[in-house]
Design an enzyme around this catalytic site. Sequence first.
Site, short mmCIF file in Angstrom:
data_model
loop_
_atom_site.label_atom_id
_atom_site.label_comp_id
_atom_site.label_asym_id
_atom_site.label_seq_id
_atom_site.Cartn_x
_atom_site.Cartn_y
_atom_site.Cartn_z
N SER A 74 0.82 -1.21 0.00
CA SER A 74 0.00 0.00 0.00
C SER A 74 0.86 1.27 0.00
CB SER A 74 -0.89 -0.08 1.24
OG SER A 74 -1.44 1.15 1.55
N GLN A 75 1.87 1.35 0.87
CA GLN A 75 2.72 2.54 0.94
C GLN A 75 3.66 2.64 -0.26
OE1 GLN A 75 2.53 5.17 2.88
NE2 GLN A 75 0.85 4.29 4.05
N HIS A 115 7.64 3.53 9.45
CA HIS A 115 7.15 3.08 10.75
C HIS A 115 8.39 2.85 11.61
CE1 HIS A 115 4.32 1.63 13.56
NE2 HIS A 115 4.11 0.41 13.11
N ASP A 167 1.24 4.65 17.24
CA ASP A 167 0.61 4.00 16.10
C ASP A 167 0.03 2.63 16.49
OD1 ASP A 167 0.35 4.42 13.10
OD2 ASP A 167 1.14 2.39 13.16
N ARG A 194 10.75 -8.55 -4.81
CA ARG A 194 11.20 -9.88 -5.26
C ARG A 194 10.47 -10.23 -6.55
NH1 ARG A 194 8.80 -13.40 -0.20
NH2 ARG A 194 6.77 -12.39 -0.15
N LYS A 195 11.24 -10.95 -7.42
CA LYS A 195 10.73 -11.14 -8.78
C LYS A 195 9.53 -12.08 -8.86
CE LYS A 195 14.37 -9.66 -11.83
NZ LYS A 195 15.64 -9.95 -12.45
N ASP A 250 6.41 -4.94 7.90
CA ASP A 250 7.27 -4.87 9.08
C ASP A 250 7.94 -6.22 9.38
OD1 ASP A 250 6.90 -2.07 9.72
OD2 ASP A 250 4.83 -2.62 10.14
N SER A 301 -30.20 16.44 19.77
CA SER A 301 -31.30 16.87 20.64
C SER A 301 -30.80 17.05 22.08
CB SER A 301 -32.40 15.83 20.63
OG SER A 301 -31.96 14.68 21.32
N1 LIG Z 1 -0.46 0.30 5.06
C1 LIG Z 1 -0.57 1.40 5.78
O1 LIG Z 1 -1.66 1.95 5.92
C2 LIG Z 1 0.65 2.04 6.43
C3 LIG Z 1 0.54 3.33 6.92
C4 LIG Z 1 1.67 3.96 7.45
C5 LIG Z 1 2.86 3.26 7.49
N2 LIG Z 1 2.95 1.97 7.04
C6 LIG Z 1 4.23 1.28 7.11
O2 LIG Z 1 4.76 1.21 5.76
C7 LIG Z 1 5.55 0.01 5.61
C8 LIG Z 1 5.01 -0.79 4.45
O3 LIG Z 1 3.67 -1.19 4.74
P1 LIG Z 1 2.64 -1.61 3.59
O4 LIG Z 1 1.31 -1.78 4.27
O5 LIG Z 1 2.76 -0.71 2.44
O6 LIG Z 1 3.26 -2.98 3.10
P2 LIG Z 1 2.79 -4.49 3.25
O7 LIG Z 1 1.56 -4.66 2.44
O8 LIG Z 1 2.74 -4.87 4.67
O9 LIG Z 1 4.04 -5.22 2.55
C9 LIG Z 1 4.52 -4.78 1.32
C10 LIG Z 1 5.66 -5.49 0.67
O10 LIG Z 1 6.36 -6.44 1.49
C11 LIG Z 1 6.85 -7.43 0.57
N3 LIG Z 1 7.23 -8.64 1.29
C12 LIG Z 1 6.50 -9.31 2.20
N4 LIG Z 1 7.21 -10.37 2.65
C13 LIG Z 1 8.40 -10.35 2.00
C14 LIG Z 1 9.57 -11.15 2.04
N5 LIG Z 1 9.65 -12.20 2.87
N6 LIG Z 1 10.61 -10.83 1.24
C15 LIG Z 1 10.53 -9.77 0.40
N7 LIG Z 1 9.46 -8.97 0.33
C16 LIG Z 1 8.41 -9.25 1.11
C17 LIG Z 1 5.69 -7.63 -0.38
O11 LIG Z 1 6.16 -8.19 -1.58
P3 LIG Z 1 5.43 -9.42 -2.33
O12 LIG Z 1 4.26 -8.85 -3.06
O13 LIG Z 1 6.50 -9.93 -3.19
O14 LIG Z 1 4.98 -10.38 -1.26
C18 LIG Z 1 5.21 -6.20 -0.58
O15 LIG Z 1 5.88 -5.57 -1.65
C19 LIG Z 1 5.46 -0.71 6.96
O16 LIG Z 1 6.57 -0.34 7.74
C20 LIG Z 1 4.17 -0.17 7.56
O17 LIG Z 1 4.12 -0.25 8.97
C21 LIG Z 1 1.87 1.35 6.48
#
Ligand SMILES: NC(=O)c1ccc[n+]([C@@H]2O[C@H](COP(=O)([O-])OP(=O)(O)OC[C@H]3O[C@@H](n4cnc5c(N)ncnc54)[C@H](OP(=O)(O)O)[C@@H]3O)[C@@H](O)[C@H]2O)c1
Length: 404
Positions: free
Chosen positions: A95-96, A179, A263, A116-117, A155, A325
């Site tokens: 998402s980010q 984060h 958070d 990752r590919k 994370d 009210s």
């Molecule tokens: N989502 C929110 O609302 C939000 C808000 C503020 C801050 N954050 C922070 O932003 C950061 C990213 O969060 P997110 O929600 O965007 O991401 P996420 O959906 O939790 O994870 C995103 C990425 O992680 C990769 N990934 C997962 N497992 C992996 C592994 N073992 N090896 C390599 N890649 C892997 C995924 O790739 P694949 O597709 O290849 O699995 C994907 O590209 C975090 O630190 C989160 O706390 C998030």
Amino acid sequence: MASRSASRALRSSLKQLSAPAVQRRTFVSALNAAKAGVAVAPKVAVSGPVQQIRGIKTVDFAGSKETVYERADWPREKLLNYFKDDTLALIGYGSQGHGQGLNLRDNGLNVIVGVRKNGASWKEAQQDGWVPGTNLFDINEAISKGTIIMNLLSDAAQSETWPAIKPQLTKGKTLYFSHGFSPVFKDQTKVEVPTDIDVILVAPKGSGRTVRTLFREGRGINSSIAVYQDVTGKAEEKAVALGVAVGSGYLYKTTFEKEVYSDLYGERGCLMGGIHGMFLAQYEVLRERGHSPSEAFNETVEEATQSLYPLIGANGMDYMYAACSTTARRGAIDWSKRFKETLKPVFNDLYDSVKNGTETKLTLDYASRPDYREAFEKEMQEIRDLEIWRAGKAVRSLRPENAQ
Ligand SMILES: NC(=O)c1ccc[n+]([C@@H]2O[C@H](COP(=O)([O-])OP(=O)(O)OC[C@H]3O[C@@H](n4cnc5c(N)ncnc54)[C@H](OP(=O)(O)O)[C@@H]3O)[C@@H](O)[C@H]2O)c1
């Protein structure tokens, strides 16, 4: 709560919500003054709590002065010049990654994506126009090309991949997080950052989807910024510039610790867990006392999300009370004290559980389960199957925009 006078007040306040901001303030002032029995003159734009010096605002938040940086101080040309020698390597495309990456690209910065590919993100990035070999690479290749490494893996994945990533974070690079989780809970995540690089944070206060939509609307999301390690003396400035570049409108200064504690606490509390618990408790009592599912749902969720919470969001709690009210207002103010007293110990337990790392351990254990996705989907199905949310689906189907 569904008295006629309340509905009338709400209708009139909803009209006010679509009115320009100055008019809205006048409405609230009028309500306050009406209560106090005084006449009101229309207000001019608010300037009292804000002092501005070259784009950095010192804002008085209820008696506490805080520094707020704003996008206006970082026009596009200044950003392009500031990052002219940098390659921003955005690692992870969830998402980010999606929101921040596309905003950086639209801002004209030199940004590449590393994922990752074989993963879902690789395909999603391609669908968004990132080109393999040009600006889309395997994680390691992207890090080797980048000067600013934006770690936007999940994370749990930040911890899992750290042994491979750390040796590539050589002197002169900058490490960026959204984060504070990984470095703050390093005892558990093992994310011990190299001592010779800047480590900064920009944490948008919302989903990456919102980061993107607000940017496209020409607005910006609120974000927290923080510095974990400053070896160049420029870390904070870099965090502010990156914050603007990824699509923030206003940037609030904090620390990695405060960002991660607040958070984790907030999402488990009022933002998600606490509110779901309140909804369930109220709904179940109504059902056990003989009310129909539709009545219980309307009085618990529908009126909250469709009518009252937007009023709080637009103009505050007193505005919402004033729009209801006398009957509703009197009871709600009295019962709020009892709820606060009852719930405050639970919130203290929750804060302890965040700060002592228990929540981190639970998160990492959960995310490292091989059946993590299936387990999550099972829980979502259980929630979908609850009577309250099935009733909600039926209520929503009657909204004009959903009517067949
Ligand atoms: N989502 C929110 O609302 C939000 C808000 C503020 C801050 N954050 C922070 O932003 C950061 C990213 O969060 P997110 O929600 O965007 O991401 P996420 O959906 O939790 O994870 C995103 C990425 O992680 C990769 N990934 C997962 N497992 C992996 C592994 N073992 N090896 C390599 N890649 C892997 C995924 O790739 P694949 O597709 O290849 O699995 C994907 O590209 C975090 O630190 C989160 O706390 C998030």
